[in-house]
Design an enzyme around this catalytic site. Structure first.
Site, PDB file in Angstrom:
ATOM      1  N   VAL A 108     -14.339  13.509 -21.173  1.00 54.35           N
ATOM      2  CA  VAL A 108     -15.049  14.353 -22.129  1.00 54.35           C
ATOM      3  C   VAL A 108     -15.015  13.631 -23.466  1.00 54.35           C
ATOM      4  CG1 VAL A 108     -14.693  16.576 -20.982  1.00 54.35           C
ATOM      5  CG2 VAL A 108     -12.970  15.732 -22.596  1.00 54.35           C
ATOM      6  N   SER A 109     -15.989  13.950 -24.314  1.00 59.36           N
ATOM      7  CA  SER A 109     -16.150  13.203 -25.555  1.00 59.36           C
ATOM      8  C   SER A 109     -15.227  13.645 -26.677  1.00 59.36           C
ATOM      9  CB  SER A 109     -17.597  13.296 -26.026  1.00 59.36           C
ATOM     10  OG  SER A 109     -18.439  12.697 -25.074  1.00 59.36           O
ATOM     11  N   THR A 110     -14.841  14.897 -26.693  1.00 57.94           N
ATOM     12  CA  THR A 110     -14.038  15.369 -27.822  1.00 57.94           C
ATOM     13  C   THR A 110     -12.866  16.202 -27.339  1.00 57.94           C
ATOM     14  OG1 THR A 110     -15.321  17.393 -28.068  1.00 57.94           O
ATOM     15  CG2 THR A 110     -16.067  15.477 -29.333  1.00 57.94           C
TER      16      THR A 110
END
Length: 189
Positions: free
Chosen positions: A16-18
């Site tokens: 996931v990016s964040t």
């Protein structure tokens, strides 16, 4: 659709990016297909240092299948994803992308991966072609292309005059704020 020919372990990778996104959905999907182990990253896909992906790629062996929720988890761009797929193929490792329904252990999955590889190659060629056209256009307009010059023509003249008057290379490089390598490249090139 062709029947998968998995012979080794199913290894999962999730990203996931964040930090405020969770891996839960990807973990659920990976566990539903029976992966033996999951590697994770919580960071932007644009970063090249993804320790979870690196660990997963180091862990998988010939005959294993790397399972991802979506194909874009494997790379920062289409080209990067295709390069990862190709490197895994050369090592005898399959890839299964759940969202896209791609499984490279099947003929249909290999065909789809081949189409992606062709698109990535086309993208690379177009990028190089556009860059070449832009360089030529800039050159035709008399603009500097590539790295900017370290020294102006006037500074090169100063360096030459200093050298001809017997100044040491150390003095010249210190005066002009350049390295010895730059001095020799500019004055002998």
């Amino acid at each position: 659709m062709s029947t998968p020919t998995h012979t080794g372990h199913l290894v999962g990778y999730a990203r996931v990016s964040t930090g405020h996104q969770t891996l839960d959905g990807q973990h659920d999907a990976l566990n539903a297909v029976g992966v033996d182990r999951i590697f994770d990253d919580v960071m932007s896909g644009t970063r090249s240092d993804r320790p979870g992906l690196t660990a997963a790629l180091d862990y998988v062996r010939e005959g294993d299948t790397l399972v991802v929720h979506a194909l874009d988890r494997l790379g920062r761009s289409l080209v990067d994803t295709i390069n990862t797929l190709d490197a895994l193929r050369k090592r005898g490792i399959y890839v299964q992308a759940l969202r896209e329904g791609i499984d490279t252990s099947t003929p249909a999955g290999r065909m789809v991966a081949g189409v992606f590889a062709s698109l990535a190659e086309l993208e690379r060629e177009l990028i190089h072609e556009r860059a070449a056209v832009a360089r030529e256009a800039a050159k035709a307009r008399g603009k500097q292309t590539g790295r900017p010059k370290v020294l102006t023509d006037e500074q090169v003249g100063v360096a030459r005059r200093m050298r001809e008057s017997g100044e040491s290379v150390a003095t010249i490089t210190k005066t002009l704020g350049i390295s010895r390598a730059t001095f020799y490249r500019v004055l002998t090139g």
